[in-house]
Write a protein that holds these residues in place. Structure first.
Motif, PDB file in Angstrom:
ATOM      1  N   ALA A  45       0.805  -1.222   0.000  1.00  0.00           N
ATOM      2  CA  ALA A  45       0.000   0.000   0.000  1.00  0.00           C
ATOM      3  C   ALA A  45       0.836   1.269   0.000  1.00  0.00           C
ATOM      4  N   HIS A  46       1.981   1.253   0.670  1.00  0.00           N
ATOM      5  CA  HIS A  46       2.794   2.465   0.783  1.00  0.00           C
ATOM      6  C   HIS A  46       3.683   2.700  -0.434  1.00  0.00           C
ATOM      7  N   ILE A  47       3.596   1.803  -1.431  1.00  0.00           N
ATOM      8  CA  ILE A  47       4.427   1.936  -2.628  1.00  0.00           C
ATOM      9  C   ILE A  47       3.507   2.147  -3.823  1.00  0.00           C
ATOM     10  N   ALA A  48       3.190   3.385  -4.122  1.00  0.00           N
ATOM     11  CA  ALA A  48       2.337   3.667  -5.277  1.00  0.00           C
ATOM     12  C   ALA A  48       3.107   3.437  -6.571  1.00  0.00           C
ATOM     13  N   ASP A  49       4.324   3.876  -6.591  1.00  0.00           N
ATOM     14  CA  ASP A  49       5.226   3.609  -7.716  1.00  0.00           C
ATOM     15  C   ASP A  49       6.651   3.685  -7.191  1.00  0.00           C
ATOM     16  N   THR A  50       7.573   3.258  -7.988  1.00  0.00           N
ATOM     17  CA  THR A  50       8.971   3.259  -7.550  1.00  0.00           C
ATOM     18  C   THR A  50       9.878   3.523  -8.730  1.00  0.00           C
ATOM     19  N   ALA A  51      11.050   4.024  -8.445  1.00  0.00           N
ATOM     20  CA  ALA A  51      11.983   4.349  -9.515  1.00  0.00           C
ATOM     21  C   ALA A  51      13.392   3.962  -9.101  1.00  0.00           C
ATOM     22  N   ASN A  52      14.184   3.579 -10.080  1.00  0.00           N
ATOM     23  CA  ASN A  52      15.582   3.247  -9.847  1.00  0.00           C
ATOM     24  C   ASN A  52      16.336   3.445 -11.146  1.00  0.00           C
ATOM     25  N   HIS A  53      17.457   4.122 -11.097  1.00  0.00           N
ATOM     26  CA  HIS A  53      18.264   4.379 -12.293  1.00  0.00           C
ATOM     27  C   HIS A  53      17.418   5.056 -13.382  1.00  0.00           C
ATOM     28  N   GLY A  54      16.518   5.959 -12.983  1.00  0.00           N
ATOM     29  CA  GLY A  54      15.692   6.648 -13.953  1.00  0.00           C
ATOM     30  C   GLY A  54      14.548   5.819 -14.489  1.00  0.00           C
ATOM     31  N   PHE A  55      14.306   4.679 -13.902  1.00  0.00           N
ATOM     32  CA  PHE A  55      13.277   3.736 -14.354  1.00  0.00           C
ATOM     33  C   PHE A  55      12.112   3.803 -13.367  1.00  0.00           C
ATOM     34  N   GLN A  56      10.948   4.240 -13.822  1.00  0.00           N
ATOM     35  CA  GLN A  56       9.801   4.411 -12.939  1.00  0.00           C
ATOM     36  C   GLN A  56       8.666   3.482 -13.340  1.00  0.00           C
ATOM     37  N   VAL A  57       8.060   2.843 -12.345  1.00  0.00           N
ATOM     38  CA  VAL A  57       6.987   1.894 -12.576  1.00  0.00           C
ATOM     39  C   VAL A  57       5.828   2.213 -11.650  1.00  0.00           C
ATOM     40  N   ALA A  58       4.621   2.139 -12.175  1.00  0.00           N
ATOM     41  CA  ALA A  58       3.423   2.331 -11.361  1.00  0.00           C
ATOM     42  C   ALA A  58       2.741   0.984 -11.164  1.00  0.00           C
ATOM     43  N   SER A  59       2.155   0.783 -10.007  1.00  0.00           N
ATOM     44  CA  SER A  59       1.478  -0.479  -9.712  1.00  0.00           C
ATOM     45  C   SER A  59       0.023  -0.430 -10.167  1.00  0.00           C
ATOM     46  N   ASP A  60      -0.562  -1.612 -10.373  1.00  0.00           N
ATOM     47  CA  ASP A  60      -1.986  -1.736 -10.708  1.00  0.00           C
ATOM     48  C   ASP A  60      -2.844  -1.894  -9.469  1.00  0.00           C
ATOM     49  N   GLY A  61      -2.210  -2.156  -8.350  1.00  0.00           N
ATOM     50  CA  GLY A  61      -2.958  -2.349  -7.117  1.00  0.00           C
ATOM     51  C   GLY A  61      -2.044  -2.825  -6.010  1.00  0.00           C
ATOM     52  N   GLY A  62      -2.656  -3.174  -4.880  1.00  0.00           N
ATOM     53  CA  GLY A  62      -1.892  -3.607  -3.723  1.00  0.00           C
ATOM     54  C   GLY A  62      -1.699  -5.112  -3.672  1.00  0.00           C
ATOM     55  N   LEU A  63      -1.363  -5.597  -2.487  1.00  0.00           N
ATOM     56  CA  LEU A  63      -1.096  -7.028  -2.322  1.00  0.00           C
ATOM     57  C   LEU A  63      -2.347  -7.875  -2.511  1.00  0.00           C
TER      58      LEU A  63
END
Length: 317
Positions: A45-63
């Motif tokens: 829940a606390h990770i809406a999206d994340t990025a690393n090395h300029g790479f960003q990803v959004a999630s479709d939902g939670g666990l």
């Protein structure tokens, strides 16, 4: 209408782009004309999206996406010392209990092991983590040669590119060989690779010991690997009895003479195979094997592939 398998691909902080993109590419609709899987990106829940090395990803939902997935994939893991949250561990455990296929690619095996899913089961992970993994999870039967392993509804894979081998295996498992071959062609990769991790593991040979006398002998042996070497003759060379020589050699190298010679000869053969200038038969002679058959047997036993496959892998010929 046939229901297609649902996949929950886990997203976590500091995820490595390659580890995420491999399963995302293999299982996404863009790999085939018709979607073979329903792919969703799941995150806590606390990770809406994340990025690393300029790479960003959004999630479709939670666990909660994990609770309805047929396949749950953990693509690597960001920190071997970081135990997954209680919520994530519980989600992985529940998924396995209800019969979902739970997959840990590369260091993703750590997440499964932290959840206790791999206890008393065979598993794979990147060979660099062999010692650490064994110390942390002594009840897991780690196989550091396998590119991927399935055991009791759990699949783990070796590092980086082996994750791709593992994903193609899952496609074959659920959708058949033709589907896996088609995706492999689109990605311009082999649908199945020969051998295991052993051919990629760095195996440096110790060139010296604390025993000066033995060190001089080792230098001599390395310069004359093509010749036969007998314990009695070498013991006489060092003015030792056979028993004393055997004890000193074992203490200095940690190996018997025959095992040390085999290790050195195989290491030398790898160098010659990669140089590409000698035939397999000539390499067997130069490395001191009695015949080509013996060389092939020793090489296969060590690296799980033939000398010819090794040469093709590391020279492209």
């Amino acid at each position: 209408m046939k229901t297609i398998p649902r996949i929950a691909l886990l997203l976590y902080p500091e995820i490595t782009p390659f580890h995420f993109s491999v399963p995302y590419t293999v299982f996404s609709p863009i790999s085939t004309e018709q979607p073979l899987f329903e792919l969703k990106v799941a995150a806590e829940a606390h990770i809406a999206d994340t990025a690393n090395h300029g790479f960003q990803v959004a999630s479709d939902g939670g666990l909660e996406l994990i609770t309805s997935a047929d396949i749950v994939i953990v693509p690597g893991w960001h920190d071997l010392n970081a135990r997954p949250s209680t919520e994530l561990l519980h989600a992985l455990q529940q998924a396995h209990q209800r019969g979902a296929l739970v997959v840990g690619l590369c260091y993703g095996a750590y997440a499964l092991a932290y959840a206790g899913l791999l206890d008393n089961r065979r598993a794979a992970t990147h060979w660099l983590a062999e010692q650490d993994f064994r110390e942390r999870f002594p009840h897991v039967r780690l196989d550091t040669n396998a590119l991927y392993i399935e055991d009791s509804g759990l699949i783990t894979s070796a590092g980086t590119a082996a994750g791709l081998d593992c994903c193609l295996y899952i496609v074959r498992k659920f959708c058949g060989v033709q589907a896996a071959n088609r995706i492999a062609r689109v990605m311009v990769v082999p649908p199945h690779r020969e051998g295991g991790q052993a051919q990629y593991i760095e195996q440096p040979v110790a060139h010296s010991t604390k025993d000066i006398t033995i060190n001089k002998l080792l230098d001599y042996l390395r310069q004359h690997l093509e010749q036969p070497h007998r314990i009695d003759e070498l013991a006489e060379r060092l003015s030792m009895s056979r028993r004393t020589f055997t004890r000193h050699f074992q203490k200095a190298t940690g190996k018997s003479l025959i095992n040390w010679l085999n290790d050195e000869r195989i290491q030398r053969s790898c160098e010659l195979l990669e140089a590409g200038s000698h035939s397999i038969e000539r390499i067997a002679e130069l490395c001191g094997f009695n015949n080509t058959v013996s060389f092939r047997q020793h090489f296969q036993r060590r690296h799980q592939v033939s000398p010819s496959v090794w040469r093709r892998t590391f020279t492209g010929h």
